[in-house]
Design a protein around this motif. Structure first.
Motif, PDB file in Angstrom:
ATOM      1  N   SER A 267      40.972  63.564  25.796  1.00 43.50           N
ATOM      2  CA  SER A 267      41.017  63.303  24.360  1.00 43.50           C
ATOM      3  C   SER A 267      39.633  63.371  23.738  1.00 43.50           C
ATOM      4  CB  SER A 267      41.621  61.918  24.095  1.00 43.50           C
ATOM      5  OG  SER A 267      40.770  60.902  24.590  1.00 43.50           O
ATOM      6  N   ALA A 268      39.633  63.603  22.411  1.00 45.87           N
ATOM      7  CA  ALA A 268      38.362  63.588  21.679  1.00 45.87           C
ATOM      8  C   ALA A 268      37.701  62.226  21.769  1.00 45.87           C
ATOM      9  CB  ALA A 268      38.617  63.968  20.219  1.00 45.87           C
ATOM     10  N   GLN A 269      38.521  61.170  21.781  1.00 46.12           N
ATOM     11  CA  GLN A 269      37.965  59.808  21.853  1.00 46.12           C
ATOM     12  C   GLN A 269      37.244  59.586  23.181  1.00 46.12           C
ATOM     13  OE1 GLN A 269      40.982  60.671  20.936  1.00 46.12           O
ATOM     14  NE2 GLN A 269      41.748  59.471  19.211  1.00 46.12           N
ATOM     15  N   ALA A 270      37.830  60.070  24.288  1.00 47.09           N
ATOM     16  CA  ALA A 270      37.176  59.908  25.594  1.00 47.09           C
ATOM     17  C   ALA A 270      35.851  60.661  25.616  1.00 47.09           C
ATOM     18  CB  ALA A 270      38.093  60.406  26.700  1.00 47.09           C
ATOM     19  N   GLY A 271      35.821  61.819  24.948  1.00 49.09           N
ATOM     20  CA  GLY A 271      34.585  62.589  24.913  1.00 49.09           C
ATOM     21  C   GLY A 271      33.470  61.908  24.136  1.00 49.09           C
ATOM     22  N   LYS A 272      33.820  60.953  23.276  1.00 52.30           N
ATOM     23  CA  LYS A 272      32.801  60.261  22.477  1.00 52.30           C
ATOM     24  C   LYS A 272      32.256  59.008  23.163  1.00 52.30           C
ATOM     25  CE  LYS A 272      35.314  59.784  18.714  1.00 52.30           C
ATOM     26  NZ  LYS A 272      35.660  59.449  17.316  1.00 52.30           N
ATOM     27  N   VAL A 273      32.819  58.646  24.316  1.00 55.25           N
ATOM     28  CA  VAL A 273      32.412  57.397  24.974  1.00 55.25           C
ATOM     29  C   VAL A 273      30.956  57.445  25.395  1.00 55.25           C
ATOM     30  CG1 VAL A 273      32.726  55.964  27.022  1.00 55.25           C
ATOM     31  CG2 VAL A 273      34.719  56.716  25.717  1.00 55.25           C
ATOM     32  N   GLU A 274      30.557  58.504  26.111  1.00 58.20           N
ATOM     33  CA  GLU A 274      29.191  58.551  26.625  1.00 58.20           C
ATOM     34  C   GLU A 274      28.158  58.582  25.502  1.00 58.20           C
ATOM     35  OE1 GLU A 274      25.406  59.642  27.766  1.00 58.20           O
ATOM     36  OE2 GLU A 274      26.676  61.078  26.693  1.00 58.20           O
ATOM     37  N   PRO A 275      28.343  59.405  24.454  1.00 58.58           N
ATOM     38  CA  PRO A 275      27.376  59.329  23.343  1.00 58.58           C
ATOM     39  C   PRO A 275      27.304  57.947  22.709  1.00 58.58           C
ATOM     40  CG  PRO A 275      28.680  61.346  23.197  1.00 58.58           C
ATOM     41  CD  PRO A 275      29.299  60.523  24.274  1.00 58.58           C
ATOM     42  N   ALA A 276      28.442  57.257  22.617  1.00 57.24           N
ATOM     43  CA  ALA A 276      28.440  55.906  22.041  1.00 57.24           C
ATOM     44  C   ALA A 276      27.677  54.939  22.936  1.00 57.24           C
ATOM     45  CB  ALA A 276      29.871  55.421  21.831  1.00 57.24           C
ATOM     46  N   VAL A 277      27.840  55.089  24.244  1.00 61.89           N
ATOM     47  CA  VAL A 277      27.122  54.234  25.195  1.00 61.89           C
ATOM     48  C   VAL A 277      25.621  54.481  25.080  1.00 61.89           C
ATOM     49  CG1 VAL A 277      26.680  53.852  27.651  1.00 61.89           C
ATOM     50  CG2 VAL A 277      29.028  53.964  26.805  1.00 61.89           C
ATOM     51  N   ALA A 278      25.230  55.759  25.035  1.00 67.70           N
ATOM     52  CA  ALA A 278      23.807  56.097  24.921  1.00 67.70           C
ATOM     53  C   ALA A 278      23.222  55.532  23.635  1.00 67.70           C
ATOM     54  CB  ALA A 278      23.636  57.616  24.968  1.00 67.70           C
ATOM     55  N   ALA A 279      23.978  55.619  22.557  1.00 66.62           N
ATOM     56  CA  ALA A 279      23.496  55.080  21.277  1.00 66.62           C
ATOM     57  C   ALA A 279      23.353  53.564  21.341  1.00 66.62           C
ATOM     58  CB  ALA A 279      24.460  55.473  20.160  1.00 66.62           C
ATOM     59  N   ALA A 280      24.300  52.886  22.002  1.00 74.27           N
ATOM     60  CA  ALA A 280      24.223  51.428  22.134  1.00 74.27           C
ATOM     61  C   ALA A 280      22.991  51.018  22.938  1.00 74.27           C
ATOM     62  CB  ALA A 280      25.495  50.898  22.791  1.00 74.27           C
ATOM     63  N   ILE A 281      22.672  51.802  23.973  1.00 72.07           N
ATOM     64  CA  ILE A 281      21.494  51.505  24.794  1.00 72.07           C
ATOM     65  C   ILE A 281      20.222  51.664  23.964  1.00 72.07           C
ATOM     66  CG2 ILE A 281      20.136  52.273  26.771  1.00 72.07           C
ATOM     67  CD1 ILE A 281      22.783  53.067  28.115  1.00 72.07           C
ATOM     68  N   THR A 282      20.155  52.757  23.210  1.00 67.28           N
ATOM     69  CA  THR A 282      18.973  53.004  22.367  1.00 67.28           C
ATOM     70  C   THR A 282      18.792  51.891  21.347  1.00 67.28           C
ATOM     71  OG1 THR A 282      19.236  55.402  22.627  1.00 67.28           O
ATOM     72  CG2 THR A 282      17.932  54.622  20.749  1.00 67.28           C
ATOM     73  N   SER A 283      19.903  51.488  20.734  1.00 67.61           N
ATOM     74  CA  SER A 283      19.825  50.426  19.729  1.00 67.61           C
ATOM     75  C   SER A 283      19.362  49.114  20.343  1.00 67.61           C
ATOM     76  CB  SER A 283      21.195  50.245  19.068  1.00 67.61           C
ATOM     77  OG  SER A 283      21.188  49.168  18.163  1.00 67.61           O
ATOM     78  N   ALA A 284      19.927  48.765  21.495  1.00 65.25           N
ATOM     79  CA  ALA A 284      19.551  47.506  22.146  1.00 65.25           C
ATOM     80  C   ALA A 284      18.112  47.542  22.618  1.00 65.25           C
ATOM     81  CB  ALA A 284      20.489  47.222  23.311  1.00 65.25           C
ATOM     82  N   ALA A 285      17.678  48.707  23.124  1.00 66.37           N
ATOM     83  CA  ALA A 285      16.305  48.823  23.624  1.00 66.37           C
ATOM     84  C   ALA A 285      15.296  48.689  22.498  1.00 66.37           C
ATOM     85  CB  ALA A 285      16.118  50.162  24.338  1.00 66.37           C
ATOM     86  N   GLY A 286      15.691  49.034  21.270  1.00 64.43           N
ATOM     87  CA  GLY A 286      14.782  48.898  20.143  1.00 64.43           C
ATOM     88  C   GLY A 286      14.352  47.469  19.915  1.00 64.43           C
ATOM     89  N   GLY A 287      15.170  46.513  20.292  1.00 62.40           N
ATOM     90  CA  GLY A 287      14.823  45.114  20.107  1.00 62.40           C
ATOM     91  C   GLY A 287      13.774  44.614  21.070  1.00 62.40           C
ATOM     92  N   LEU A 288      13.488  45.372  22.128  1.00 60.08           N
ATOM     93  CA  LEU A 288      12.506  44.919  23.117  1.00 60.08           C
ATOM     94  C   LEU A 288      11.110  44.858  22.526  1.00 60.08           C
ATOM     95  CD1 LEU A 288      13.735  46.902  26.259  1.00 60.08           C
ATOM     96  CD2 LEU A 288      14.222  44.532  25.631  1.00 60.08           C
ATOM     97  N   THR A 289      10.859  45.662  21.523  1.00 61.35           N
ATOM     98  CA  THR A 289       9.527  45.656  20.896  1.00 61.35           C
ATOM     99  C   THR A 289       9.512  44.823  19.621  1.00 61.35           C
ATOM    100  OG1 THR A 289      10.086  47.703  19.711  1.00 61.35           O
ATOM    101  CG2 THR A 289       8.970  47.921  21.834  1.00 61.35           C
ATOM    102  N   GLY A 290      10.605  44.116  19.367  1.00 64.33           N
ATOM    103  CA  GLY A 290      10.705  43.294  18.174  1.00 64.33           C
ATOM    104  C   GLY A 290      10.166  41.895  18.385  1.00 64.33           C
ATOM    105  N   SER A 291      10.546  41.003  17.498  1.00 63.77           N
ATOM    106  CA  SER A 291      10.018  39.634  17.528  1.00 63.77           C
ATOM    107  C   SER A 291      10.693  38.760  18.573  1.00 63.77           C
ATOM    108  CB  SER A 291      10.212  38.992  16.142  1.00 63.77           C
ATOM    109  OG  SER A 291      11.597  38.952  15.801  1.00 63.77           O
ATOM    110  N   ASP A 292      11.821  39.200  19.102  1.00 69.19           N
ATOM    111  CA  ASP A 292      12.553  38.377  20.075  1.00 69.19           C
ATOM    112  C   ASP A 292      12.985  39.238  21.257  1.00 69.19           C
ATOM    113  OD1 ASP A 292      13.913  36.427  21.388  1.00 69.19           O
ATOM    114  OD2 ASP A 292      15.488  36.147  19.879  1.00 69.19           O
TER     115      ASP A 292
END
Length: 507
Positions: A267-292
């Motif tokens: 399915s198209a939805q299954a094909g979007k899982v890995e990009p969504a995971v990669a985006a979640a990792i990038t977003s979470a990693a951005g907080g490592l250089t933040g205030s907390d």
């Protein structure tokens, strides 16, 4: 001729006989009336009255078959008897037998019409019965509409079986023709959480709808509804799963996404899982250089557990997820260090020491290992002297200041220092040394016995204020902190000793 008197026999007349027979077939005994056989006519009326009592009002099952057979046999019997009696019995009216026969033929319309009307009434009763069954099933489904799907499912399945029975065994009925519309409405109601964007709560109802072609109603009768839940379920699994990524390690993220990739791998939805995971990792990693960075590390660590739990048989997706696991593990490693540094800079020196020691143990090959060890040393000193925590440890070594520390103590010593440089030195125990009774005694006599070869250690530092923490291998001895300003190009000699009565150290 007087009433009750039997007319004399007349010559045989087959028109008359057939007329009497046909009139008796009406069930009203009219043939007997014409030949004045009143008792027989009354008997016909009584039998027909009984039949009407049994038949009316019309029911879906109609008249019992046994009653119908007996009544037909009775009509045949009175028709035969009427024919036999009418063969030689003259008629008072109508005067001519052919006219009577014609009248009999016309009057046969009455029972035939009654039979048609009765059958129509029976058919309507049958239709109403099926419509009532449909309404009862509708009402039962509606009553369970707002219950959790696990509770409502048995009720739904039971009443959907009524729909299936109507389609299978009463396909031409009005009720059966209403079933497709009812099914369409049912699917819309059950899938309403999806329609309102409540994707997580839509998953179980949509899974239930996918089971119906095998548990309650045939795929043939469902038509396009058989595949109605598929795309909606895939979307719900994707939306709910990706929404939970990084949310305190919510296990439903991996469960939903794995369910999506195993149930709808192409399915198209299954094909979007890995990009969504990669985006979640990038977003979470951005907080490592933040205030907390500590909160960000907690989040990305939770995310790492979720990502590691994702599996799929689709090679392209699997390869991407493996890369994501490596990425998130690297981010967790970096975040662990950043969090420990944040604890140190925030004044949580005990927490910083524990975090740095754990980092070094967990990631022995990390490039930040050496600096993490420096932070651990500085954090230990800062727990005794908060001013030491104002110093940011570096990898700086050596310098123009030369310091030698002698150990005048029966126990081995460890000296931790931080300032312009950070490190530790270890000095062995002095075999000929003693514990001094007082601080005054120690200050006057420590390291002053020329006959003793005091253990010593030397190191160099850049100039500036250095904070030292003196620790003994004897755990009963209290640690000692000391700081001093050291000038460039200077040589310093210090003496470490141990004093009583409290087991303290001095320098």
């Amino acid at each position: 001729m007087p009433v009750g008197q039997i007319a004399p026999l007349a010559p045989p007349d087959w028109w008359r006989a057939m007329a009497v027979a046909l009139l008796n077939l009406t069930g009203l005994g009219l043939g007997f009336v014409l030949i004045r056989r009143w008792r027989a006519a009354i008997a016909c009326w009584l039998v027909t009255a009984v039949l009407l009592l049994i038949a009316l009002p019309a029911t879906p099952n109609g008249i019992p078959i046994g009653v119908t057979v007996l009544y037909i046999a009775f009509l045949v019997l009175v028709a035969v008897l009427g024919a036999l009696r009418g063969l030689r019995t003259p008629l008072l009216w109508p005067p001519r037998a052919p006219v009577a026969f014609g009248l009999a033929v016309v009057l046969l319309v009455v029972p035939l019409g009654a039979a048609v009307l009765f059958d129509n009434a029976r058919q309507e009763a049958y239709q109403q019965m099926l419509l009532k069954r449909l309404t009862q099933a509708d009402n039962a489904i509606t009553s369970a509409e707002f219950e959790p799907i696990a509770t409502a499912e048995p009720q739904f399945v039971s009443n959907l079986a009524t729909f299936q029975d109507l389609l299978d065994h009463h396909g031409t009925s009005r009720a059966a023709k209403l079933v497709p519309g009812r099914l369409q409405a049912f699917y819309q109601v059950v899938s309403s959480p999806y329609s309102s964007g409540d994707y997580c709560n839509a998953i179980e109802p949509l899974k239930f709808l996918r089971t119906l072609p095998t548990t309650a109603i045939s795929a043939r009768d469902l038509g396009s509804l058989a595949t109605f839940p598929d795309d909606r379920l895939a979307t719900s699994l994707y939306q709910c799963g990706t929404h939970a990524l990084g949310s305190n390690g919510d296990p439903t993220a991996a469960q939903d996404l794995n369910d999506l990739m195993s149930t709808f791998p192409g399915s198209a939805q299954a094909g979007k899982v890995e990009p969504a995971v990669a985006a979640a990792i990038t977003s979470a990693a951005g907080g490592l250089t933040g205030s907390d960075p500590c909160s960000a590390t907690t989040q990305i660590t939770s995310l790492g557990g979720q990502v590691s739990a994702l599996t799929t048989s689709v090679a392209a997706i699997s390869d991407g997820l493996k890369k994501d696991v490596g990425t998130v593990n690297g981010d967790v490693e970096a975040g662990t260090y950043d969090c420990a540094v944040s604890k140190y800079k925030g004044g949580d020196f005990a927490g910083a020491q524990t975090a740095m020691d754990s980092f070094v143990s967990t990631y022995p090959n990390d490039p930040n290992k050496a600096l993490a060890q420096k932070y651990s040393i500085a954090a230990q000193i800062a727990q005794q002297d908060a001013d030491a925590g104002k110093v940011t440890p570096t990898l700086t070594t050596g310098g123009s200041v030369s310091i030698t520390i002698f150990n005048d103590s029966p126990d081995a010593m460890q000296i931790l220092y931080t300032g312009p440089a950070t490190g530790t030195i270890n000095i062995g125990a002095c075999s000929g040394c003693k514990v001094y009774a007082t601080a005054e005694d120690a200050q006057q006599n420590a390291c002053g016995d020329s006959s003793i070869d005091y253990p010593k250690a030397s190191f160099t530092l850049p100039p500036g204020t250095t904070y030292l923490l003196q620790k003994s291998t004897n755990t009963d001895v209290t640690d000692y902190t000391h700081s001093d300003q050291y000038a460039a190009g200077s040589v310093y000699q210090l003496c470490a000793y141990e004093k009583s009565p409290f087991g303290g150290l001095g320098l």
